[in-house]
Design a protein around this motif. Structure first.
Motif, PDB file in Angstrom:
ATOM      1  N   ALA A   1      36.051  35.827  44.766  1.00 55.77           N
ATOM      2  CA  ALA A   1      36.168  35.408  43.361  1.00 55.77           C
ATOM      3  C   ALA A   1      35.705  33.956  43.200  1.00 55.77           C
ATOM      4  O   ALA A   1      34.976  33.621  42.258  1.00 55.77           O
TER       5      ALA A   1
ATOM      6  N   PRO B   1      42.112  45.714  49.031  1.00 60.07           N
ATOM      7  CA  PRO B   1      42.462  44.362  49.516  1.00 60.07           C
ATOM      8  C   PRO B   1      42.737  44.282  51.015  1.00 60.07           C
ATOM      9  O   PRO B   1      43.029  43.190  51.503  1.00 60.07           O
TER      10      PRO B   1
ATOM     11  N   VAL C   1      33.202  37.955  36.559  1.00 62.84           N
ATOM     12  CA  VAL C   1      33.342  37.320  37.866  1.00 62.84           C
ATOM     13  C   VAL C   1      34.623  37.857  38.515  1.00 62.84           C
ATOM     14  O   VAL C   1      35.483  38.411  37.830  1.00 62.84           O
ATOM     15  N   GLY C   2      34.738  37.717  39.818  1.00 64.39           N
ATOM     16  CA  GLY C   2      35.943  38.164  40.526  1.00 64.39           C
ATOM     17  C   GLY C   2      36.100  39.677  40.437  1.00 64.39           C
ATOM     18  O   GLY C   2      35.119  40.424  40.344  1.00 64.39           O
ATOM     19  N   ASP C   3      37.362  40.123  40.439  1.00 64.64           N
ATOM     20  CA  ASP C   3      37.634  41.562  40.431  1.00 64.64           C
ATOM     21  C   ASP C   3      37.055  42.270  39.212  1.00 64.64           C
ATOM     22  O   ASP C   3      36.815  43.479  39.253  1.00 64.64           O
ATOM     23  N   ALA C   4      36.844  41.545  38.125  1.00 64.40           N
ATOM     24  CA  ALA C   4      36.298  42.183  36.924  1.00 64.40           C
ATOM     25  C   ALA C   4      34.892  42.727  37.198  1.00 64.40           C
ATOM     26  O   ALA C   4      34.498  43.759  36.656  1.00 64.40           O
TER      27      ALA C   4
ATOM     28  N   ALA D   1      41.223  41.453  52.798  1.00 68.52           N
ATOM     29  CA  ALA D   1      41.662  40.128  52.322  1.00 68.52           C
ATOM     30  C   ALA D   1      40.508  39.188  51.958  1.00 68.52           C
ATOM     31  O   ALA D   1      40.481  38.041  52.374  1.00 68.52           O
ATOM     32  N   GLN D   2      39.557  39.686  51.177  1.00 65.63           N
ATOM     33  CA  GLN D   2      38.394  38.866  50.810  1.00 65.63           C
ATOM     34  C   GLN D   2      38.334  38.541  49.322  1.00 65.63           C
ATOM     35  O   GLN D   2      37.485  37.768  48.878  1.00 65.63           O
ATOM     36  N   GLY D   3      39.211  39.161  48.527  1.00 72.26           N
ATOM     37  CA  GLY D   3      39.052  39.090  47.072  1.00 72.26           C
ATOM     38  C   GLY D   3      39.112  37.688  46.502  1.00 72.26           C
ATOM     39  O   GLY D   3      38.380  37.354  45.565  1.00 72.26           O
ATOM     40  N   ILE D   4      39.990  36.844  47.046  1.00 72.03           N
ATOM     41  CA  ILE D   4      40.128  35.493  46.490  1.00 72.03           C
ATOM     42  C   ILE D   4      38.888  34.664  46.843  1.00 72.03           C
ATOM     43  O   ILE D   4      38.305  33.997  45.985  1.00 72.03           O
ATOM     44  N   THR D   5      38.473  34.759  48.122  1.00 70.50           N
ATOM     45  CA  THR D   5      37.258  34.046  48.553  1.00 70.50           C
ATOM     46  C   THR D   5      36.070  34.497  47.707  1.00 70.50           C
ATOM     47  O   THR D   5      35.289  33.675  47.218  1.00 70.50           O
TER      48      THR D   5
ATOM     49  N   ILE E   1      42.719  51.065  47.189  1.00 69.02           N
ATOM     50  CA  ILE E   1      42.166  50.772  45.858  1.00 69.02           C
ATOM     51  C   ILE E   1      40.680  51.104  45.883  1.00 69.02           C
ATOM     52  O   ILE E   1      39.958  50.700  46.795  1.00 69.02           O
TER      53      ILE E   1
HETATM   54  C1  LIG Z   1      48.208  44.094  47.199  1.00 72.82           C
HETATM   55  C2  LIG Z   1      47.052  43.133  47.181  1.00 72.82           C
HETATM   56  C3  LIG Z   1      46.889  42.272  48.243  1.00 72.82           C
HETATM   57  C4  LIG Z   1      45.817  41.375  48.257  1.00 72.82           C
HETATM   58  N1  LIG Z   1      45.682  40.527  49.324  1.00 72.82           N
HETATM   59  C5  LIG Z   1      44.665  39.652  49.327  1.00 72.82           C
HETATM   60  C6  LIG Z   1      44.547  38.705  50.393  1.00 72.82           C
HETATM   61  O1  LIG Z   1      45.354  38.665  51.329  1.00 72.82           O
HETATM   62  N2  LIG Z   1      43.487  37.849  50.363  1.00 72.82           N
HETATM   63  C7  LIG Z   1      42.569  37.859  49.345  1.00 72.82           C
HETATM   64  O2  LIG Z   1      41.620  37.058  49.364  1.00 72.82           O
HETATM   65  N3  LIG Z   1      42.676  38.729  48.320  1.00 72.82           N
HETATM   66  C8  LIG Z   1      43.705  39.614  48.283  1.00 72.82           C
HETATM   67  N4  LIG Z   1      43.808  40.479  47.240  1.00 72.82           N
HETATM   68  C9  LIG Z   1      42.761  40.504  46.211  1.00 72.82           C
HETATM   69  C10 LIG Z   1      42.910  39.335  45.255  1.00 72.82           C
HETATM   70  O3  LIG Z   1      44.234  39.290  44.753  1.00 72.82           O
HETATM   71  C11 LIG Z   1      41.915  39.516  44.099  1.00 72.82           C
HETATM   72  O4  LIG Z   1      40.640  39.878  44.599  1.00 72.82           O
HETATM   73  C12 LIG Z   1      41.795  38.219  43.308  1.00 72.82           C
HETATM   74  O5  LIG Z   1      43.073  37.856  42.790  1.00 72.82           O
HETATM   75  C13 LIG Z   1      40.786  38.385  42.168  1.00 72.82           C
HETATM   76  O6  LIG Z   1      40.844  37.244  41.354  1.00 72.82           O
HETATM   77  P1  LIG Z   1      40.411  37.353  39.850  1.00 72.82           P
HETATM   78  O7  LIG Z   1      40.577  35.961  39.277  1.00 72.82           O
HETATM   79  O8  LIG Z   1      39.088  37.999  39.742  1.00 72.82           O
HETATM   80  O9  LIG Z   1      41.410  38.369  39.160  1.00 72.82           O
HETATM   81  P2  LIG Z   1      42.997  38.268  38.968  1.00 72.82           P
HETATM   82  O10 LIG Z   1      43.617  37.439  40.051  1.00 72.82           O
HETATM   83  O11 LIG Z   1      43.455  39.674  38.763  1.00 72.82           O
HETATM   84  O12 LIG Z   1      43.141  37.431  37.619  1.00 72.82           O
HETATM   85  C14 LIG Z   1      42.855  37.998  36.366  1.00 72.82           C
HETATM   86  C15 LIG Z   1      43.880  37.427  35.388  1.00 72.82           C
HETATM   87  O13 LIG Z   1      43.492  37.790  34.050  1.00 72.82           O
HETATM   88  C16 LIG Z   1      44.643  38.212  33.340  1.00 72.82           C
HETATM   89  N5  LIG Z   1      44.195  39.094  32.259  1.00 72.82           N
HETATM   90  C17 LIG Z   1      43.811  40.398  32.336  1.00 72.82           C
HETATM   91  N6  LIG Z   1      43.459  40.846  31.125  1.00 72.82           N
HETATM   92  C18 LIG Z   1      43.598  39.819  30.274  1.00 72.82           C
HETATM   93  C19 LIG Z   1      43.365  39.672  28.888  1.00 72.82           C
HETATM   94  N7  LIG Z   1      42.921  40.677  28.126  1.00 72.82           N
HETATM   95  N8  LIG Z   1      43.629  38.462  28.327  1.00 72.82           N
HETATM   96  C20 LIG Z   1      44.062  37.420  29.078  1.00 72.82           C
HETATM   97  N9  LIG Z   1      44.299  37.507  30.410  1.00 72.82           N
HETATM   98  C21 LIG Z   1      44.061  38.697  30.992  1.00 72.82           C
HETATM   99  C22 LIG Z   1      45.504  38.917  34.373  1.00 72.82           C
HETATM  100  O14 LIG Z   1      46.843  38.938  33.977  1.00 72.82           O
HETATM  101  C23 LIG Z   1      45.278  38.009  35.603  1.00 72.82           C
HETATM  102  O15 LIG Z   1      46.188  36.932  35.625  1.00 72.82           O
HETATM  103  C24 LIG Z   1      44.882  41.367  47.183  1.00 72.82           C
HETATM  104  C25 LIG Z   1      45.054  42.243  46.114  1.00 72.82           C
HETATM  105  C26 LIG Z   1      46.128  43.118  46.108  1.00 72.82           C
HETATM  106  C27 LIG Z   1      46.301  44.062  44.940  1.00 72.82           C
END
Ligand SMILES: Cc1cc2nc3c(=O)[nH]c(=O)nc-3n(C[C@H](O)[C@H](O)[C@H](O)COP(=O)(O)OP(=O)(O)OC[C@H]3O[C@@H](n4cnc5c(N)ncnc54)[C@H](O)[C@@H]3O)c2cc1C
Length: 172
Positions: A71, A62, A53-56, A65-69, A38
């Motif tokens: 975020a 991934p 914030v977070g992935d946005a 494996a840091q994305g959740i921490t 990615i």
């Molecule tokens: C294959 C894979 C494996 C991974 N493994 C790990 C791991 O082992 N450890 C780790 O720490 N991280 C891992 N990650 C990364 C982690 O999943 C992300 O970094 C983390 O989930 C980011 O959190 P977030 O809240 O920013 O975004 P997200 O978890 O993506 O949450 C965003 C939410 O907003 C919702 N959304 C989007 N657009 C809209 C809208 N217009 N209106 C309302 N809702 C909306 C989405 O549906 C989603 O539910 C992995 C990622 C992938 C793809």
């Protein structure tokens, strides 16, 4: 790998974790195989009336494996900045600029390491030597795992200076 994804997948897991491989063989695959990396980015995480914030706001492959921490950490930083701004303790734009700065500085070393690993290119001779040395050094091997658990800083362990790792903090 691509010639026989399923066979190679099970073979690799069989080599490194035979018990897990056995359990996997008893399971049923629910979706198609997806592979690759990615693309990473840093975005400016704030503007008038909005913040990211977070992935946005910032993302990397991934595999480390840091994305959740990240975020959670960045959500806390952002909440502090917004609180400082809305309570009148600080100018909100300055507080949000600091949020961006702290986020970038904290995330950069792991981001660069992730870009290197995510390129799927062969490790440099220095990195190969480094990985090889871990097998004979349990303390450093634990530190290595600590890097991915977030308890050890990347710079404490990796021999490659950040400046020679690929990846940059360009915005998009
Ligand atoms: C294959 C894979 C494996 C991974 N493994 C790990 C791991 O082992 N450890 C780790 O720490 N991280 C891992 N990650 C990364 C982690 O999943 C992300 O970094 C983390 O989930 C980011 O959190 P977030 O809240 O920013 O975004 P997200 O978890 O993506 O949450 C965003 C939410 O907003 C919702 N959304 C989007 N657009 C809209 C809208 N217009 N209106 C309302 N809702 C909306 C989405 O549906 C989603 O539910 C992995 C990622 C992938 C793809």
């Amino acid at each position: 790998m691509r010639a026989d994804i399923e066979g190679n997948y099970h073979q690799v897991i069989g080599e490194v974790a035979p018990e897990l491989a056995q359990r996997l063989r008893g399971g049923r695959r629910e979706s198609k195989w997806i592979g690759g990396s990615i693309r990473g980015y840093f975005r400016t995480p704030y503007g008038p009336g909005w913040a990211l914030v977070g992935d946005a706001g910032y993302q990397k492959d991934p595999r480390t494996a840091q994305g959740i921490t990240d975020a959670f950490t960045h959500a806390e930083l952002l909440a502090e900045a917004i609180d400082a701004g809305l309570s009148g303790r600080r100018d909100i734009t300055e507080a949000l600029a600091d949020y961006e700065q702290i986020r970038n500085i904290a995330a950069k070393p792991m981001y660069q390491l992730t870009c290197q690993l995510g390129s799927l290119s062969a490790p440099t001779p220095e990195m190969e030597q480094f990985y090889g040395s871990l097998a004979a050094d349990p303390v450093r091997a634990r530190q290595f795992l600590g890097v991915f658990a977030g308890s050890v800083a990347v710079s404490e362990l990796f021999p490659v200076p950040a400046s020679v790792l690929p990846g940059d903090l360009s915005r998009r």
